[in-house]
Design an enzyme around this catalytic site. Sequence first.
Site, PDB file in Angstrom:
ATOM      1  N   ARG A  55       0.825  -1.209   0.000  1.00  0.00           N
ATOM      2  CA  ARG A  55       0.000   0.000   0.000  1.00  0.00           C
ATOM      3  C   ARG A  55       0.860   1.260   0.000  1.00  0.00           C
ATOM      4  O   ARG A  55       0.461   2.311  -0.480  1.00  0.00           O
ATOM      5  CB  ARG A  55      -0.975  -0.007   1.189  1.00  0.00           C
ATOM      6  CG  ARG A  55      -1.883   1.210   1.212  1.00  0.00           C
ATOM      7  CD  ARG A  55      -3.083   1.108   2.138  1.00  0.00           C
ATOM      8  NE  ARG A  55      -2.846   0.352   3.341  1.00  0.00           N
ATOM      9  CZ  ARG A  55      -2.014   0.709   4.322  1.00  0.00           C
ATOM     10  NH1 ARG A  55      -1.358   1.848   4.252  1.00  0.00           N
ATOM     11  NH2 ARG A  55      -1.858  -0.077   5.374  1.00  0.00           N
ATOM     12  N   TYR A 108     -15.829  15.028 -15.817  1.00  0.00           N
ATOM     13  CA  TYR A 108     -16.279  13.634 -15.764  1.00  0.00           C
ATOM     14  C   TYR A 108     -17.352  13.465 -14.665  1.00  0.00           C
ATOM     15  O   TYR A 108     -17.241  14.050 -13.583  1.00  0.00           O
ATOM     16  CB  TYR A 108     -15.060  12.767 -15.475  1.00  0.00           C
ATOM     17  CG  TYR A 108     -15.341  11.296 -15.436  1.00  0.00           C
ATOM     18  CD1 TYR A 108     -15.577  10.583 -16.604  1.00  0.00           C
ATOM     19  CD2 TYR A 108     -15.381  10.614 -14.222  1.00  0.00           C
ATOM     20  CE1 TYR A 108     -15.844   9.230 -16.563  1.00  0.00           C
ATOM     21  CE2 TYR A 108     -15.642   9.249 -14.182  1.00  0.00           C
ATOM     22  CZ  TYR A 108     -15.877   8.576 -15.355  1.00  0.00           C
ATOM     23  OH  TYR A 108     -16.143   7.241 -15.313  1.00  0.00           O
ATOM     24  N   ASP A 180      -6.825  17.517 -15.700  1.00  0.00           N
ATOM     25  CA  ASP A 180      -7.092  16.126 -16.056  1.00  0.00           C
ATOM     26  C   ASP A 180      -6.794  15.972 -17.545  1.00  0.00           C
ATOM     27  O   ASP A 180      -7.454  16.564 -18.394  1.00  0.00           O
ATOM     28  CB  ASP A 180      -8.568  15.804 -15.742  1.00  0.00           C
ATOM     29  CG  ASP A 180      -8.933  14.354 -16.037  1.00  0.00           C
ATOM     30  OD1 ASP A 180      -8.364  13.768 -16.991  1.00  0.00           O
ATOM     31  OD2 ASP A 180      -9.805  13.802 -15.333  1.00  0.00           O
ATOM     32  N   LYS A 205      -8.119   4.584 -19.535  1.00  0.00           N
ATOM     33  CA  LYS A 205      -8.604   4.919 -20.881  1.00  0.00           C
ATOM     34  C   LYS A 205      -7.498   4.746 -21.928  1.00  0.00           C
ATOM     35  O   LYS A 205      -6.976   3.665 -22.052  1.00  0.00           O
ATOM     36  CB  LYS A 205      -9.183   6.332 -20.849  1.00  0.00           C
ATOM     37  CG  LYS A 205     -10.107   6.600 -19.654  1.00  0.00           C
ATOM     38  CD  LYS A 205     -11.408   5.841 -19.764  1.00  0.00           C
ATOM     39  CE  LYS A 205     -12.282   5.967 -18.516  1.00  0.00           C
ATOM     40  NZ  LYS A 205     -12.508   7.321 -18.048  1.00  0.00           N
TER      41      LYS A 205
HETATM   42  C1  LIG Z   1     -12.868   7.846 -16.840  1.00  0.00           C
HETATM   43  C2  LIG Z   1     -12.448   9.182 -16.413  1.00  0.00           C
HETATM   44  C3  LIG Z   1     -12.174   9.451 -15.076  1.00  0.00           C
HETATM   45  C4  LIG Z   1     -12.320   8.384 -13.999  1.00  0.00           C
HETATM   46  O1  LIG Z   1     -11.405   7.356 -14.231  1.00  0.00           O
HETATM   47  P1  LIG Z   1     -11.641   5.847 -13.698  1.00  0.00           P
HETATM   48  O2  LIG Z   1     -10.350   5.192 -14.066  1.00  0.00           O
HETATM   49  O3  LIG Z   1     -12.823   5.316 -14.418  1.00  0.00           O
HETATM   50  O4  LIG Z   1     -11.871   5.938 -12.237  1.00  0.00           O
HETATM   51  C5  LIG Z   1     -11.759  10.729 -14.723  1.00  0.00           C
HETATM   52  N1  LIG Z   1     -11.641  11.706 -15.649  1.00  0.00           N
HETATM   53  C6  LIG Z   1     -11.914  11.481 -16.957  1.00  0.00           C
HETATM   54  C7  LIG Z   1     -11.762  12.597 -17.929  1.00  0.00           C
HETATM   55  C8  LIG Z   1     -12.324  10.224 -17.386  1.00  0.00           C
HETATM   56  O5  LIG Z   1     -12.600   9.999 -18.665  1.00  0.00           O
END
Ligand SMILES: *Cc1c(COP(=O)(O)O)cnc(C)c1O
Length: 399
Positions: A55, A108, A180, A205
Site C-alpha cells: 500500500r 467527468y 485532467d 482509458k
Molecule cells: C474515466 C475518467 C475518469 C475516472 O477514471 P476511472 O479510471 O474510471 O476511475 C476521470 N476523468 C476522466 C476525464 C475520465 O474519462
Amino acid sequence: MKNDHRSIVRRNPAPQSVTRSVVGPLYPSVVYAAQDADELDACYAREASGYTYAREGHPNASVLADKIAWLEGAEMGVITASGMAAASALLLGKLRKGDHLVAGSQLYGRTQRILREDLPRLGFDVDLVDTSRVENVQRALKSNTRMILLEVISNPTLRVAEVDRIGDLANDQGITFAVDNTFTTPLSFKPLEWKADIVVHSVTKLMAGHSDVTLGALCGNAAQLESISEAVATWGLNASPFDCWLAERGINTLELRLTRAQDNARALAEFLGTLPGIKTVIYPGLPSHPDHALAQRLLGENFGNMLSFELEGARPEVNRFIRALRHVPFAPTLGDVSTTISHPCSSSHRGLSPEQRQELGIAEGLIRVSVGIEEADQLKREFGEALHSTFSDPRQVQD
Ligand SMILES: *Cc1c(COP(=O)(O)O)cnc(C)c1O
C-alpha cells in the site's frame, strides 16, 4: 528423504539464468522483508530506497509512475487504483477545510459528483464554471480559492478549456492548477508546459488502452506530490501490481494507437457530416466546432480520438442505431483499441435534469464515439449502414 513439513510454505526462488528477462517482472508481493530494524526504519524514512508494504508503494507502481512522469515531462508520478482515486488523492492531499475550489462544469460525471455533493458535505466551497473562457474562471475566484481543476477536452460535447490563459491566471494568483489530461494524453498535450502544477489521469482509458485495467495517475514535482502520495498510502488509494504491469505494456503502443485512432476520428467525423439523419457532428478538428481555434492553439493538429454526433429523432432512433451497429459495442468507456459508443442521456449524464442537459448541449439523440484503431473504411461502412437501417422502415430492420 525425510519430508520437512515447513518446505511446503517455503517460497521457491526463481532459477538462476545468465540471460535476463526483457520484460519487467511482476511483483505481487504485499510485503518486503528487511535485514533488520534499522534497514526497515531507513526505508520508511526514505533514507534507503526499498519497499516495505504494497500500500506504501511497490515496484510495478514505480515503473509505471516513472514512465507516465517521463511522458508528461514531470519530476515524478504517483499511481492510484483508478482515475477517481487520483482525483480523490488530489483533493484529499491538497485541500483544507474552508478552501474554495473552481472546477469545470463539464468534468467527468463522478468527479462532478465529488465536487457537487461530497466536498460541500465535507465543508469545502466549490464553484463549477464553463472553462472554455478564462473570464468565467476569473469571475469565480475568491480570496480562499486554493485550486482550479479542469479537463482539457470535456465530455461529451468536447469543449476545450482555455488552459493557457487559466494557467496564467492560476500562476499569478498562486492557486494550485490541476489538469485532467485523460482525453488528450501527454502525446497531444503536456499540461506542465502550460503552467499546470499537477496532471491527473485515468490510465484506464487511452493510456492503458485495452479496457483491461482500472488505474489512475498524478504527475508533478516532488513538493507538490508529497501530500498526495501520503494520501494514497493512508486512504488506501493504491493500485494493484498486475494492473500496473499491464498498463506499462499498454503504454508502449500508445503513440501507434493514438495516431491511428485520431486519423480514424477525423475521417469518421468528416464522413458522418455528409450523411442524412445526422443533425450535427462535434469534433474539435472540424472548423464548425465552437473551440476549433482554441484547440489548434493548444493541441496543434492533435484533436484526439473522441467525437460526438446528434441523430435526428429521439430514443427510438437511438435504440435502432445502437442495435444496428454490428461490430461497435455500446459500452460506457473510452480509449479502447476498438471503437465504442455511448449515449450520455442514459449513462454518464442520466443524473442531470433535462434542463441541465439542455444547458450543456446534451440532447437525447447525442451519441459519443470513442474511435479505435480499426480500418477507417470499415468504420465508415459500419456507421453508414447502421444509420441507413435506423432511418429505413423499422419493420424491415433485422437484428
Ligand atoms: C474515466 C475518467 C475518469 C475516472 O477514471 P476511472 O479510471 O474510471 O476511475 C476521470 N476523468 C476522466 C476525464 C475520465 O474519462
